[in-house]
Motif scaffolding. Structure first.
Motif, PDB file in Angstrom:
ATOM      1  N   THR A   1       0.814  -1.227   0.000  1.00  0.00           N
ATOM      2  CA  THR A   1       0.000   0.000   0.000  1.00  0.00           C
ATOM      3  C   THR A   1       0.844   1.273   0.000  1.00  0.00           C
ATOM      4  N   GLU A   2       2.112   1.160   0.370  1.00  0.00           N
ATOM      5  CA  GLU A   2       2.969   2.345   0.433  1.00  0.00           C
ATOM      6  C   GLU A   2       3.615   2.676  -0.914  1.00  0.00           C
ATOM      7  N   LEU A   3       3.512   1.753  -1.881  1.00  0.00           N
ATOM      8  CA  LEU A   3       4.284   1.917  -3.118  1.00  0.00           C
ATOM      9  C   LEU A   3       3.884   3.163  -3.908  1.00  0.00           C
ATOM     10  N   GLU A   4       2.600   3.341  -4.127  1.00  0.00           N
ATOM     11  CA  GLU A   4       2.162   4.515  -4.907  1.00  0.00           C
ATOM     12  C   GLU A   4       2.494   5.834  -4.202  1.00  0.00           C
ATOM     13  N   PRO A   5       2.207   5.939  -2.885  1.00  0.00           N
ATOM     14  CA  PRO A   5       2.607   7.182  -2.209  1.00  0.00           C
ATOM     15  C   PRO A   5       4.109   7.471  -2.304  1.00  0.00           C
ATOM     16  N   ILE A   6       4.931   6.425  -2.166  1.00  0.00           N
ATOM     17  CA  ILE A   6       6.383   6.632  -2.262  1.00  0.00           C
ATOM     18  C   ILE A   6       6.751   7.121  -3.662  1.00  0.00           C
ATOM     19  N   PHE A   7       6.178   6.456  -4.662  1.00  0.00           N
ATOM     20  CA  PHE A   7       6.484   6.818  -6.046  1.00  0.00           C
ATOM     21  C   PHE A   7       6.093   8.275  -6.326  1.00  0.00           C
ATOM     22  N   SER A   8       4.919   8.630  -5.842  1.00  0.00           N
ATOM     23  CA  SER A   8       4.418   9.979  -6.043  1.00  0.00           C
ATOM     24  C   SER A   8       5.358  11.014  -5.409  1.00  0.00           C
ATOM     25  N   LYS A   9       5.798  10.733  -4.178  1.00  0.00           N
ATOM     26  CA  LYS A   9       6.686  11.677  -3.496  1.00  0.00           C
ATOM     27  C   LYS A   9       8.079  11.718  -4.128  1.00  0.00           C
ATOM     28  N   LEU A  10       8.545  10.562  -4.580  1.00  0.00           N
ATOM     29  CA  LEU A  10       9.860  10.521  -5.235  1.00  0.00           C
ATOM     30  C   LEU A  10       9.859  11.392  -6.488  1.00  0.00           C
ATOM     31  N   THR A  11       8.862  11.213  -7.329  1.00  0.00           N
ATOM     32  CA  THR A  11       8.848  11.974  -8.587  1.00  0.00           C
ATOM     33  C   THR A  11       8.640  13.460  -8.298  1.00  0.00           C
ATOM     34  N   GLU A  12       7.876  13.743  -7.257  1.00  0.00           N
ATOM     35  CA  GLU A  12       7.693  15.143  -6.843  1.00  0.00           C
ATOM     36  C   GLU A  12       9.050  15.756  -6.492  1.00  0.00           C
ATOM     37  N   ALA A  13       9.920  14.928  -5.880  1.00  0.00           N
ATOM     38  CA  ALA A  13      11.245  15.403  -5.460  1.00  0.00           C
ATOM     39  C   ALA A  13      12.288  15.296  -6.573  1.00  0.00           C
ATOM     40  N   GLY A  14      11.870  14.830  -7.749  1.00  0.00           N
ATOM     41  CA  GLY A  14      12.803  14.762  -8.870  1.00  0.00           C
ATOM     42  C   GLY A  14      13.529  13.441  -9.035  1.00  0.00           C
ATOM     43  N   PHE A  15      13.059  12.417  -8.322  1.00  0.00           N
ATOM     44  CA  PHE A  15      13.653  11.082  -8.472  1.00  0.00           C
ATOM     45  C   PHE A  15      12.666  10.143  -9.160  1.00  0.00           C
ATOM     46  N   ASP A  16      13.218   9.106  -9.797  1.00  0.00           N
ATOM     47  CA  ASP A  16      12.379   8.136 -10.504  1.00  0.00           C
ATOM     48  C   ASP A  16      12.878   6.737 -10.160  1.00  0.00           C
ATOM     49  N   LEU A  17      12.085   5.721 -10.511  1.00  0.00           N
ATOM     50  CA  LEU A  17      12.497   4.350 -10.208  1.00  0.00           C
ATOM     51  C   LEU A  17      13.590   3.877 -11.168  1.00  0.00           C
ATOM     52  N   GLY A  18      14.335   2.864 -10.733  1.00  0.00           N
ATOM     53  CA  GLY A  18      15.326   2.216 -11.582  1.00  0.00           C
ATOM     54  C   GLY A  18      14.728   0.975 -12.231  1.00  0.00           C
ATOM     55  N   GLY A  19      15.578   0.135 -12.792  1.00  0.00           N
ATOM     56  CA  GLY A  19      15.109  -1.032 -13.521  1.00  0.00           C
ATOM     57  C   GLY A  19      15.091  -2.297 -12.680  1.00  0.00           C
ATOM     58  N   SER A  20      14.291  -3.262 -13.101  1.00  0.00           N
ATOM     59  CA  SER A  20      14.340  -4.616 -12.549  1.00  0.00           C
ATOM     60  C   SER A  20      13.669  -5.538 -13.552  1.00  0.00           C
ATOM     61  N   GLY A  21      13.929  -6.835 -13.429  1.00  0.00           N
ATOM     62  CA  GLY A  21      13.353  -7.782 -14.369  1.00  0.00           C
ATOM     63  C   GLY A  21      14.009  -7.671 -15.738  1.00  0.00           C
ATOM     64  N   SER A  22      13.271  -8.085 -16.771  1.00  0.00           N
ATOM     65  CA  SER A  22      13.856  -8.155 -18.114  1.00  0.00           C
ATOM     66  C   SER A  22      13.742  -6.815 -18.832  1.00  0.00           C
ATOM     67  N   ASP A  23      14.400  -5.810 -18.263  1.00  0.00           N
ATOM     68  CA  ASP A  23      14.389  -4.489 -18.887  1.00  0.00           C
ATOM     69  C   ASP A  23      15.814  -3.959 -19.000  1.00  0.00           C
ATOM     70  N   MET A  24      15.948  -2.746 -19.537  1.00  0.00           N
ATOM     71  CA  MET A  24      17.246  -2.097 -19.437  1.00  0.00           C
ATOM     72  C   MET A  24      17.413  -1.728 -17.975  1.00  0.00           C
ATOM     73  N   ARG A  25      18.436  -2.262 -17.334  1.00  0.00           N
ATOM     74  CA  ARG A  25      18.662  -1.925 -15.931  1.00  0.00           C
ATOM     75  C   ARG A  25      19.245  -0.520 -15.832  1.00  0.00           C
ATOM     76  N   THR A  26      19.143   0.045 -14.656  1.00  0.00           N
ATOM     77  CA  THR A  26      19.616   1.401 -14.433  1.00  0.00           C
ATOM     78  C   THR A  26      21.068   1.534 -14.901  1.00  0.00           C
ATOM     79  N   PRO A  27      21.334   2.351 -15.917  1.00  0.00           N
ATOM     80  CA  PRO A  27      22.734   2.514 -16.345  1.00  0.00           C
ATOM     81  C   PRO A  27      23.537   3.231 -15.250  1.00  0.00           C
ATOM     82  N   SER A  28      24.823   2.909 -15.158  1.00  0.00           N
ATOM     83  CA  SER A  28      25.638   3.604 -14.158  1.00  0.00           C
ATOM     84  C   SER A  28      26.971   4.032 -14.761  1.00  0.00           C
ATOM     85  N   ALA A  29      27.631   4.964 -14.078  1.00  0.00           N
ATOM     86  CA  ALA A  29      28.869   5.545 -14.594  1.00  0.00           C
ATOM     87  C   ALA A  29      29.817   5.880 -13.457  1.00  0.00           C
TER      88      ALA A  29
END
Lengths: 365, 394
Positions: B136-164
């Motif tokens: 139940t906390e997932l949507e509220p967290i996501f909403s607050k993260l994007t409000e603060a300028g952050f977004d989720l990374g990757g998991s599963g069969s996707d492009m995983r979060t690139p790093s440098a």
């Protein structure tokens, strides 16, 4: 029905990197001239403009409380204008421009329990996985073994007293979320017994064709069990990789008595001198012995000590072993060589010795 | 707050010793968080029983995304109800892991309100890991993260979060702007990052030089490793200064360690045969004031590394020996998209691109994505004479 969340942003990506760079970096971005290690854990970068940036590196546990992150934020505010970064090995780095703040920052970090070091020819933080803290396929705990090993090797974190860099990594199963396969020393948790098939759950939870196809050695076959579709495992063909468990949760691998740890040596990712190398098996199995895994700690310590005593300047573990040869590595470390050290998977033969280039010793007497 | 603290005699042992203690961290969060208390409890149980208590995955997520959240449930929820659901959230880290103290505090505010307060800084792929919360906390967290300028990374069969690596922000050896490139690639492929549509995961790591501080050659399906084409830059005065320092032996430690034997030292002058230099970085690492990478900089693109599952571990191998990495990165994106298209169409379920290349053969792979074979791609030509000649194609 009205949606609960009216404004919903998606696909905004990470924050722009320029947002968090300190002014000295903004000004000298791409214009750094050289760097040097002033002392263990303190790095100086000098820009073409003459500007100086000091990075103070402290050990942080990978598993961190927000309360500690708040402490780091407070220290950054106090000592360096609120700018800091993490390294690719879970260390924290404070980015200073005022040289006079280095000593008080180090003192404060030590007081709070986050020692400074991990640069140059030393042992830095161990990269690791979740282990029993949060993983479904863990054959051991990651954080506990790492803490125990680093307590023992701690003098090598605070000093730069090794021949070369020594990178240690830990993974809690063969999935290797920590990608330990190219480390100077890798500690890898292993399962050694057949997956246990939950015959009630399997038909409900798993696709049989996917489960059969998941096995790299073809050890899984479809089978009717109690009138329901299930699978059987050909025992001799199973190498306990756990890939079937990843696609079929009803085939669990955890085994309190037979899970444990293996130790691998001589890998590296850097291209410096020798090309990147995989880690090779040194010790096939050590039982789990929480909370401090003394046998694992002793085994790692022994390998580090023998390397420190025998390798030449700049030599990484793998380069040293390649120079002296594997027979001498096993002799010097006192580690027993067994049939498990000889590869028997794909292209195994490539690791067989195919020459007479051997270092013999005269017969005694 | 109902106190769920239980005795943890085994874990308490791990509060001792000089290395920072994860048990101390867990207890810090447990002072104010019942989920963290239950996590300590279940971990102590694991230490007693030598077995883990986490169940296999489970599909949870936020609306419109297929990746970024990893479902986690324990197998003894009757004993540890506060962590019956204890999902992981991957948050795309700022490139190079640079933060302001305010950014860190914002993340802490969100996570203390909606989760266990425990994190990994950072996970193996590079994300900020929020360790443990309820569905139940997932949507509220996501909403607050994007409000603060952050977004989720990757998991599963996707492009995983690139790093440098930190790149030009703090390293004179960066042969391309890793932070700009990783930001551009991450933003270009937001859809591929958030909505898994590949045969398996695809990781991209960017290292500014051959020292490869982000281990890209071992841990990324696509490894972009900085290098240079022209000559190593030499500051002769600094070479002399280095030579006169204590315990310095250029013949032994620099020239003697050069893998391509392209250097010479006569006691006064350092000579480098740059045409035979393999850009390994050793001499530059050892004499950072005296030597530097050349000025004609770019990267080697390598493809296919992975951990052992399924067919054995692989290191990435050379796909493009040298490429300029500059905005708008069209050459790089063309290569990425050509590879994805071929692999998405023909790759088997859970087959990484490195394994896919091994299965169909690098020669065929190159032909399909439109790259010409060059000798830099192999350590040696084949030794086996079983060649699949195609006389129709020539």
């Amino acid at each position: 029905m009205a949606t609960e969340i009216t404004t919903r942003k998606t696909d905004i990506g990470p924050p722009h990197y320029q947002k968090y760079l300190p002014p000295v970096i903004q000004k000298n971005y791409g214009k750094w001239k050289f760097h040097e290690i002033l002392k263990p854990g303190v790095l100086l970068h000098v820009a073409e403009s003459g500007d100086k940036l000091y990075s103070v590196r402290a050990a942080a546990p990978r598993l961190t409380s927000t309360k500690t992150i708040r402490l780091f934020a407070e220290l950054a505010d106090q000592f360096c204008g609120g700018y800091l970064r993490y390294t690719s090995r879970n260390n924290i780095e404070f980015l200073l421009t005022d040289e006079k703040q280095i000593a008080p920052l180090i003192e404060r970090l030590k007081k709070e329990g986050y020692p400074v070091g991990g640069m140059g020819p030393s042992i830095t933080n161990i990269v690791h996985t979740q282990g029993w803290v949060h993983c479904h396929s863990a054959a051991s705990d990651a954080s506990g073994v790492v803490k125990s090993v680093m307590d023992e090797l701690f003098p090598h974190f605070e000093k730069m007293d090794l021949p070369g860099k020594l990178r240690i990594a830990f993974a809690c199963c063969l999935n290797m979320c920590g990608a330990v396969h190219c480390s100077d020393i890798a500690i890898l948790a292993v399962h050694r017994t057949l997956p246990k098939i939950n015959k009630e759950a399997l038909p409900k939870m798993c696709e049989i064709p996917t489960t059969v196809a998941s096995c790299p050695t073809g050890a899984i076959r479809p089978k009717m069990v109690d009138g329901k579709q299930s699978v059987e495992i050909i025992e001799e063909q199973c190498m306990y990789c756990g890939n079937c468990f990843t696609v079929c949760p009803a085939m669990t691998l955890a085994d309190a008595e037979n899970d444990g740890l293996s130790i691998w040596v001589g890998g590296k990712v850097s291209n410096a001198r020798h090309e990147p190398m995989f880690s090779k098996l040194a010790i096939p199995f050590i039982p789990n012995n929480p909370p401090r895994w003394p046998e694992v700690v002793a085994a790692v310590k022994n390998i580090v000590d023998v390397y420190a005593k025998n390798a030449s300047k700049y030599e990484r573990m793998g380069e040293w072993i390649e120079r002296i040869g594997w027979p001498r590595f096993f002799k010097l470390t006192g580690i027993e060589f067994t049939k498990y050290h000889i590869d028997d998977f794909r292209h195994a033969g490539e690791s067989y010795k195919r020459s007479t280039h051997l270092k013999h010793t005269p017969a005694e007497g | 707050m109902a106190d769920k603290k239980k005795p943890t005699p085994k874990l308490d042992e791990l509060e001792k010793g000089p290395w920072p203690s994860f048990v101390k961290e867990m207890k810090l969060s447990a002072e104010t968080n019942v989920a963290a208390q239950d996590l300590l409890g279940i971990l102590e149980r694991s230490y007693d029983e030598k077995i883990g208590h986490w169940k296999h995955g489970g599909i949870v997520g936020v609306k419109g995304y297929g990746g970024g959240i990893i479902g986690r449930y324990n197998d003894i929820p009757q004993d540890f109800p506060e962590i019956a659901e204890f999902h992981t959230i991957r948050v795309n880290q700022p490139p190079g892991w640079f933060y302001s103290s305010d950014a860190l505090r914002t993340l802490c505010d969100i996570w203390e309100k909606h989760g266990s307060g425990l994190t990994n800084m950072h996970g193996s792929t590079g994300d900020i890991i929020f360790l443990g919360t309820k569905t139940t906390e997932l949507e509220p967290i996501f909403s607050k993260l994007t409000e603060a300028g952050f977004d989720l990374g990757g998991s599963g069969s996707d492009m995983r979060t690139p790093s440098a690596c930190c790149g030009m922000a703090r390293c004179e050896w960066a042969c391309y702007d890793t932070l700009a490139a990783v930001y551009n690639i991450t933003m270009t492929y937001q859809d591929e990052l958030h909505r898994p549509a590949f045969p398996y995961k695809f990781k991209i790591k960017m290292a500014g030089c051959p020292n490869d501080c982000v281990a890209s050659i071992a841990r990324a399906d696509m490894s972009i490793i900085g290098t240079w084409r022209d000559s190593i830059q030499v500051d002769k005065d600094q070479v002399t200064a280095y030579a006169s320092g204590p315990n310095r032996d250029i013949a032994r430690d620099i020239v003697g360690k050069c893998p391509s034997k392209c250097m010479g030292w006569d006691g006064k002058n350092l000579t480098i045969d740059d045409s035979n230099c393999v850009r390994c970085m050793h001499c530059i690492n050892a004499m950072p004031k005296a030597l530097a990478p050349g000025k004609d900089r770019g990267a080697t693109i390598l493809v296919g590394s992975k951990a052992p599952i399924i067919e054995g571990a692989l290191l990435s191998s050379v796909m493009i020996p040298f490429l300029k990495i500059e905005p708008p990165y069209d050459d790089l994106k063309e290569l990425i998209q050509a590879m994805w298209e071929l692999w998405a169409e023909n790759g088997k379920n859970r087959e990484r691109i490195g394994e896919f290349i091994q299965r169909i053969g690098l020669g065929n792979f190159l032909e399909q994505i439109g790259l010409e074979p060059v000798p830099e791609m192999v350590s040696q030509p084949r030794t086996n004479p079983y060649v699949f000649y195609d006389i129709k194609k020539g």
